[in-house]
Structures are given as C-alpha cells and as structure tokens.
Design a protein around this motif. Structure first.
Motif, short mmCIF file in Angstrom:
data_model
loop_
_atom_site.label_atom_id
_atom_site.label_comp_id
_atom_site.label_asym_id
_atom_site.label_seq_id
_atom_site.Cartn_x
_atom_site.Cartn_y
_atom_site.Cartn_z
N ARG A 1 -10.55 -3.15 -1.45
CA ARG A 1 -11.78 -2.50 -0.94
C ARG A 1 -11.46 -1.60 0.25
O ARG A 1 -11.97 -0.48 0.35
CB ARG A 1 -12.81 -3.55 -0.56
N ALA A 2 -10.62 -2.07 1.15
CA ALA A 2 -10.24 -1.26 2.31
C ALA A 2 -9.44 -0.03 1.86
O ALA A 2 -9.63 1.07 2.39
CB ALA A 2 -9.44 -2.09 3.31
N ALA A 3 -8.57 -0.23 0.87
CA ALA A 3 -7.78 0.90 0.36
C ALA A 3 -8.69 1.96 -0.26
O ALA A 3 -8.47 3.16 -0.06
CB ALA A 3 -6.75 0.41 -0.65
N ARG A 4 -9.69 1.51 -1.00
CA ARG A 4 -10.63 2.46 -1.61
C ARG A 4 -11.36 3.26 -0.53
O ARG A 4 -11.48 4.48 -0.62
CB ARG A 4 -11.62 1.72 -2.50
N LEU A 5 -11.83 2.58 0.51
CA LEU A 5 -12.52 3.29 1.59
C LEU A 5 -11.58 4.23 2.34
O LEU A 5 -11.96 5.35 2.71
CB LEU A 5 -13.16 2.29 2.56
N ALA A 6 -10.34 3.77 2.57
CA ALA A 6 -9.36 4.62 3.26
C ALA A 6 -9.06 5.86 2.42
O ALA A 6 -8.96 6.98 2.95
CB ALA A 6 -8.09 3.83 3.55
N TRP A 7 -8.91 5.68 1.11
CA TRP A 7 -8.64 6.82 0.23
C TRP A 7 -9.82 7.80 0.25
O TRP A 7 -9.62 9.01 0.36
CB TRP A 7 -8.36 6.32 -1.19
N LEU A 8 -11.03 7.27 0.18
CA LEU A 8 -12.20 8.14 0.24
C LEU A 8 -12.28 8.87 1.58
O LEU A 8 -12.63 10.06 1.62
CB LEU A 8 -13.47 7.34 -0.01
N THR B 1 -4.91 2.57 9.67
CA THR B 1 -5.28 1.24 10.16
C THR B 1 -6.27 0.58 9.20
O THR B 1 -6.14 -0.61 8.89
CB THR B 1 -5.87 1.32 11.58
N LEU B 2 -7.25 1.32 8.75
CA LEU B 2 -8.21 0.80 7.80
C LEU B 2 -7.50 0.32 6.53
O LEU B 2 -7.77 -0.78 6.04
CB LEU B 2 -9.26 1.86 7.45
N ALA B 3 -6.57 1.12 6.02
CA ALA B 3 -5.85 0.74 4.80
C ALA B 3 -5.00 -0.51 5.01
O ALA B 3 -4.98 -1.40 4.17
CB ALA B 3 -4.97 1.91 4.35
N ARG B 4 -4.33 -0.60 6.14
CA ARG B 4 -3.41 -1.72 6.38
C ARG B 4 -4.14 -3.00 6.80
O ARG B 4 -3.78 -4.09 6.36
CB ARG B 4 -2.41 -1.37 7.48
N ASP B 5 -5.13 -2.85 7.69
CA ASP B 5 -5.77 -4.03 8.29
C ASP B 5 -7.13 -4.36 7.70
O ASP B 5 -7.67 -5.42 7.97
CB ASP B 5 -5.91 -3.84 9.80
N GLY B 6 -7.72 -3.44 6.99
CA GLY B 6 -9.01 -3.68 6.39
C GLY B 6 -10.20 -3.42 7.29
O GLY B 6 -11.34 -3.60 6.89
N GLY C 1 -4.16 -0.68 -7.59
CA GLY C 1 -3.20 -1.63 -8.12
C GLY C 1 -2.13 -2.04 -7.13
O GLY C 1 -1.59 -3.14 -7.20
N ALA C 2 -1.82 -1.16 -6.19
CA ALA C 2 -0.79 -1.45 -5.19
C ALA C 2 -1.38 -1.89 -3.86
O ALA C 2 -0.64 -2.15 -2.91
CB ALA C 2 0.07 -0.21 -4.97
N ALA C 3 -2.70 -1.99 -3.78
CA ALA C 3 -3.36 -2.27 -2.51
C ALA C 3 -3.31 -3.74 -2.14
O ALA C 3 -3.57 -4.61 -2.97
CB ALA C 3 -4.82 -1.80 -2.56
N ASP D 1 0.80 -1.22 0.00
CA ASP D 1 0.00 0.00 0.00
C ASP D 1 0.84 1.28 0.00
O ASP D 1 0.40 2.31 0.51
CB ASP D 1 -0.97 0.00 1.19
N ALA D 2 2.03 1.25 -0.58
CA ALA D 2 2.93 2.40 -0.56
C ALA D 2 2.27 3.69 -1.07
O ALA D 2 2.41 4.74 -0.43
CB ALA D 2 4.20 2.10 -1.35
N PRO D 3 1.54 3.67 -2.20
CA PRO D 3 0.95 4.94 -2.65
C PRO D 3 -0.03 5.54 -1.64
O PRO D 3 -0.01 6.75 -1.39
CB PRO D 3 0.23 4.56 -3.95
N LEU D 4 -0.86 4.71 -1.03
CA LEU D 4 -1.83 5.20 -0.06
C LEU D 4 -1.14 5.65 1.22
O LEU D 4 -1.47 6.70 1.79
CB LEU D 4 -2.89 4.14 0.24
N MET D 5 -0.15 4.89 1.68
CA MET D 5 0.59 5.27 2.89
C MET D 5 1.29 6.61 2.67
O MET D 5 1.35 7.45 3.57
CB MET D 5 1.60 4.20 3.28
#
Length: 190
Positions: free
Chosen positions: A139-146, A176-181, A133-135, A80-84
């Motif tokens: 689904r968790a990454a999308r919610l974290a980004w939003l 936490t949401l992005a990493r753990d879902g 693509g890097a997540a 998840d480097a881009p989101l982090m």
C-alpha cells in the motif's frame, strides 16, 4: 532495380521529435527536411504519420524503461528495488525546458489515439505489477509510486516547478514513504 538505401530509423525518429517539439504539428515534409532525407525515405519504414508517432512512443517507452532499469541496478536484492530505482531515476533526470515540448506533444498524441494509449497503459500496468510484487509494504509503495508519477506529471506538463532543494526533499519524502510506510513528522517549513 536497386533497393532503396536503408536509413537510420533513430535519426528519422529524432527528426519527428524535433519537428513536433518545434512546430507542434507533424508533417512528412517537415520530418524529411529535418532529417535531410526524402519523403519516400521517411515513409519507407513507417507508411503514415500515425506509424511514426507510434514508433516514437515505443522508442520513448523503451528508453525510459532502460534508464529506470539502469537506475535500479544498485538496489537489486534490496526491498522495493523497482520503486527505489524509479525514485533514483527521477533524481537523475529533472525535466528541462527543452524536453517539455516533446513530452507535451507525445501526451497529446496519446490522448488522441486508443492504440497508443493502450501501449502506454500496458507498460504502466506491467510496471505497477512489478512494483507491488517487489514491495515490502504494497500500500505504501502504491502511494509512493502515485506521488512520484504525480510529481513527474506536474513537472513535465509544466503545471508546477519546484526549486532543486524542494524537489530533492519531495523525492526523499517519497522514498521514506516507500521504505517506512509513512512520513513520521511534518517538515517545519511546509
């Protein structure tokens, strides 16, 4: 006939940003005065006010992308480097009152111009594809980004202000949401 002296376009775009933030409207006269140049100099590279705003939007997007890339660097190779990196960028740059007028003006310009919105939309679409693509958990990454974009939207448009401790907690929860879902437990003070 000598060619006009070329001026630093960043100085002119800085003047555009200051004029819009200060006055809420954009005139070539005000830009020229703010930049300390003639109207002809302002219009030499950008023939219309719309072109000036488009150049400012493009510069703002490029600067934001570069800042986010720099914040992402320590996470390269990690899930998840881009989101982090984007979460870290939000940590490093809480909105200040001096920036909000310019942000509000850019948002107003985007809402009035399909082409400017398309430039921003293309950047956001590319970012969304990169993040998913890097997540490790798309689904968790999308919610974290939003959630992250919602936080920034609320702050930049001055709809809500969180004190620094609450803001730090929100960013930690998004991470936490992005990493753990998920978020395992509800904080006691919510």
């Amino acid at each position: 006939m000598p060619r006009p002296r070329k001026h630093d376009q960043n100085e002119i775009l800085d003047a555009v940003e200051r004029v819009v933030a200060r006055d809420g409207v954009l005139t070539v006269d005000a830009i020229a005065k703010e930049a300390g140049v003639s109207k002809a100099t302002v219009l030499y590279e950008h023939s219309t006010k719309r072109d000036l705003v488009a150049a400012l939007v493009e510069r703002t997007i490029a600067a934001d992308n570069a800042f986010n890339a720099a914040c992402r660097a320590p996470f390269e190779g990690a899930p998840d480097a881009p989101l982090m990196g984007r979460i870290e960028a939000a940590r490093r740059s809480p909105p200040g009152p001096e920036a909000n007028a310019a942000v509000l003006s850019l948002v107003a310009a985007l809402m009035q111009d399909d082409v400017l919105r398309a430039t921003f939309r293309e950047n956001q679409n590319a970012l969304g594809k990169e993040l998913s693509g890097a997540a490790s958990r798309p689904r968790a990454a999308r919610l974290a980004w939003l959630a992250l974009e919602g936080l920034k939207f609320q702050e930049h448009l001055q709809f809500h202000h969180w004190d620094p401790a609450d803001r730090a907690a929100i960013l930690s929860e998004i991470e936490t949401l992005a990493r753990d879902g998920s978020l395992d437990e509800e904080p006691a003070d919510v």
